[in-house]
Write a protein that holds these residues in place. Sequence first.
Motif, mmCIF file in Angstrom:
data_model
loop_
_atom_site.group_PDB
_atom_site.id
_atom_site.type_symbol
_atom_site.label_atom_id
_atom_site.label_comp_id
_atom_site.label_asym_id
_atom_site.label_seq_id
_atom_site.Cartn_x
_atom_site.Cartn_y
_atom_site.Cartn_z
ATOM 1 N N ASN A 9 -11.779 6.312 -1.195
ATOM 2 C CA ASN A 9 -11.307 6.705 0.137
ATOM 3 C C ASN A 9 -9.781 6.710 0.212
ATOM 4 O OD1 ASN A 9 -13.795 7.193 1.344
ATOM 5 N ND2 ASN A 9 -14.080 5.052 1.917
ATOM 6 N N ASP A 10 -9.148 5.722 -0.442
ATOM 7 C CA ASP A 10 -7.677 5.680 -0.466
ATOM 8 C C ASP A 10 -7.122 6.927 -1.161
ATOM 9 O OD1 ASP A 10 -7.644 3.264 0.843
ATOM 10 O OD2 ASP A 10 -7.420 2.057 -0.981
ATOM 11 N N ARG A 30 1.937 1.814 -3.532
ATOM 12 C CA ARG A 30 0.776 2.214 -4.338
ATOM 13 C C ARG A 30 0.401 3.665 -4.065
ATOM 14 N NH1 ARG A 30 -3.244 -0.906 -6.349
ATOM 15 N NH2 ARG A 30 -4.794 0.142 -5.052
ATOM 16 N N ASP A 31 0.416 4.043 -2.781
ATOM 17 C CA ASP A 31 0.090 5.432 -2.434
ATOM 18 C C ASP A 31 1.103 6.399 -3.044
ATOM 19 O OD1 ASP A 31 -2.072 4.560 -1.031
ATOM 20 O OD2 ASP A 31 -1.199 4.855 0.966
ATOM 21 N N GLU A 66 -15.811 -2.092 -5.058
ATOM 22 C CA GLU A 66 -14.439 -1.699 -4.757
ATOM 23 C C GLU A 66 -14.188 -0.208 -4.966
ATOM 24 O OE1 GLU A 66 -11.792 -4.146 -6.977
ATOM 25 O OE2 GLU A 66 -12.650 -6.036 -6.264
ATOM 26 N N MET A 91 0.813 -1.214 0.000
ATOM 27 C CA MET A 91 0.000 0.000 0.000
ATOM 28 C C MET A 91 0.848 1.266 0.000
ATOM 29 S SD MET A 91 -3.020 -0.841 -0.416
ATOM 30 C CE MET A 91 -3.681 0.816 -0.227
ATOM 31 N N ASP A 92 1.990 1.234 0.671
ATOM 32 C CA ASP A 92 2.850 2.418 0.688
ATOM 33 C C ASP A 92 3.341 2.755 -0.718
ATOM 34 O OD1 ASP A 92 2.545 2.737 3.400
ATOM 35 O OD2 ASP A 92 4.377 1.648 3.915
ATOM 36 N N ALA A 101 -13.939 2.026 -1.662
ATOM 37 C CA ALA A 101 -12.672 1.849 -0.939
ATOM 38 C C ALA A 101 -11.537 2.547 -1.673
ATOM 39 C CB ALA A 101 -12.369 0.363 -0.777
ATOM 40 N N LEU A 102 -11.524 2.431 -2.998
ATOM 41 C CA LEU A 102 -10.475 3.081 -3.787
ATOM 42 C C LEU A 102 -10.579 4.600 -3.663
ATOM 43 C CD1 LEU A 102 -8.186 3.069 -5.846
ATOM 44 C CD2 LEU A 102 -9.898 2.797 -7.660
ATOM 45 N N LYS A 138 -7.361 10.007 1.032
ATOM 46 C CA LYS A 138 -6.325 10.031 2.063
ATOM 47 C C LYS A 138 -5.002 10.534 1.478
ATOM 48 C CE LYS A 138 -8.324 6.248 4.780
ATOM 49 N NZ LYS A 138 -8.156 4.828 5.211
ATOM 50 N N VAL A 139 -4.670 10.052 0.272
ATOM 51 C CA VAL A 139 -3.429 10.502 -0.374
ATOM 52 C C VAL A 139 -3.529 12.000 -0.676
ATOM 53 C CG1 VAL A 139 -1.925 10.239 -2.376
ATOM 54 C CG2 VAL A 139 -2.973 8.214 -1.338
#
Length: 759
Positions: free
Chosen positions: A551-552, A499-500, A545, A496-497, A548-549, A555-556
């Motif tokens: 929201n990710d 990907r972010d 999905e 995840m790190d 959730a995407l 956050k970024v």
Amino acid sequence: MTDPYTDAIVSVVRGMSKSEPKPMLKRVRFELDDAGVGDDFSETDLVDAITSADSNSPARFEFHIQLSKWDAVSDAAWAPGAPEHSVERRSNALTALGFSDRAQERINHAFQVSLSGATVISDKPADWDPWYHTEGVRSFYWDGYRGVLESKGWDATAIGELSRATDEVVKRLANPERDEPYQSKGLVVGHVQSGKTANFTGVIAKAIDAGYKLIIVLTGTIELLRSQTQRRLDMELVGEENILGGVPRDDDELTATVDYIGSGDIDWLDGKFVSYGKDPRELGFPGIRRLTGASDDYKLLKAGLGFLDFRQTDHLVDPARPLYDPLNLYRPDIRIAVVKKNSTVLKKLVSDLKSTKTDLGEIPTLIIDDEADQASINTTRPKKPKDKESKEARERTAINGWISELLIRLKRAQYIGYTATPFANVFVDPEDSEDLFPKDFIVSLDPPPGYMGGKSFHDLDDEVPDVDDTADEERTVANSNEKAFVRSLVADPDDMDARDKEMLQALDAYVLAGAVKLHRSSVLGQPKLFRHHTMLVHESVNTAEHAALANDIRKVWASAGYDLPMGLKRLQDLWNADFRQVTEARAPEAPAIAAFADLITHIGHAVDKIQEGVNPVVIVNGVAEKDYLQDDINFQAGDVWKILVGGAKLSRGFTVEGLTVSYYTRRTMAADTLMQMGRWFGYRAGYRDLVRLYIGRNVPGPRNTVVDLYRSFQAVVRDEEDFREELRRFQGFPACQGELSPAVQSKPACRARYGSTPR
């Protein structure tokens, strides 16, 4: 205000016959004398004016339009034996205009003879009579549409090419005045996001002018695409007067219920909907009655059934004659319906048609099937038990059946399919009457200048070193499309790190590109130059999905710090290492940016615009209609600066306005599906150099494999180019002979027409 010389030239050109060019210099002098201008006016002065370096000058523009018409006239009496769009035809026209050899050289240099355009594979029945000629044809609705294109900035070359391509289609339809009914079936092959709608809007305009009375436009399978197509046709063809339908413009109470007015459509308020000045009926032309609306698909008319009935509500000159008789044909209003490819909706339309008093066999009808490879073609296995078929397969079979029902009942209906991925359409069995085989013609369109398609993101030219070539240092942003526009996503899906970090790089590119757009708008003094600025994220077709995407991504975005030194430092590094170099190589004409500091104010403005409203990230998955018609992404209501997360609802047909950065990691096994998901294809006027594609290079595949999506796209782009080259190879051949499969050539349908050996 223009000068008297320009006024004289424009007046002469506009007054010239489409089929008979006459000496210009003498007529311009006459116009000048009549205006009281006595100065000498030479041929050199005339050529200077009509070949002006300013491509938008009235004299040059009008002359170019008229010259394109003379190039395209069929069997011109003043050019015997000279084919359309040939050097000989151009020479005949310029000689008839009275130009010297030197003047002709200058004109031909300014306006090259068009040898490009549509590729046509065509077939005609033995009793076919050529009927559609550009000279002397009614052109009320086409002229209105041409004016729209001019107002959108289309130059004379682009309009001329569109006119030529639409002529190639319309002349292959049946003459609406023809005594014996004939159904022409054809296919128009465009490119993803390349202007297919512009082409079929032009075809509809010319078909209406030629006498077609009922227009049915079949769109995709979702309301998002239907409403987008409805609005486009209403705005560019139907027009204000037909939309108002007699409602007084100054009656606020009544207009509040009219499409686009009540919703506060910004383009209606800005006067961008075509206007014919008066109700077309007052000008002696038929009006257009809409059977569907901005947010209303076709509904049973019930008590209002007469609205669809030509004999009940339209006063025919001679009711004893059929509707298609020339005495009756040009007076009744046109009916137009823009409908989803949905079996329930199509059933309603067929039901109402069956209930009208007009004999359906009398109605010249044009059926436009947009995204013709989707849902229209019956690709299910007919022997498979119905209880084992998927719901989607049963719906596809039903849709195909209702389209066939329309063609069976409307014996004068012409069917034209439009698609960018035509493989399903050209390989159907021509013997199957229920399939929409393009038996009469296939037209392959070349995209107009300014289009960014598959070739714009890949290095297909052998002169450019391939990515696997050891001489990688020879590939630069100047000679490599991949280096200029493509950025690789290589993070492990479970990291995840990492990907972010990649998502942050894409968001940085989106913000920086927005700042550059705002800088250009400011320098050029055009605050509305870039109304929309969007980023598209497409990772999954699974709607569950998307939340959730999204929201990710939020956050970024929240951690990006665009108002902090760390955020500005990242953008400065991105500017120096990426955007500045690409812009210098690919858009040297763009307003210069002397230093990154010139962008800082615009960065803040861009971030503010993106954060306006509820959220910078919007989910567009169409679980419900409200999901994709919310205010944040209503391109008609105002400016849209948003990050869109979606799947299938954004993967076909729908135009994401202002799309600049795409983040794509969705894998699919179907080549046509993959190509249709290329939403980053399209027109990027003024910001082509800012476009970036972030694409997965090691996406998990079946059986523990990984997929390089960029390479997958490249393979599909090569296949598409090969297919189009195959079409070009068969240009001018009959349709059966032009089929790509020898098996199809041997079909009885072809043998019956051409004998035992296909020619």
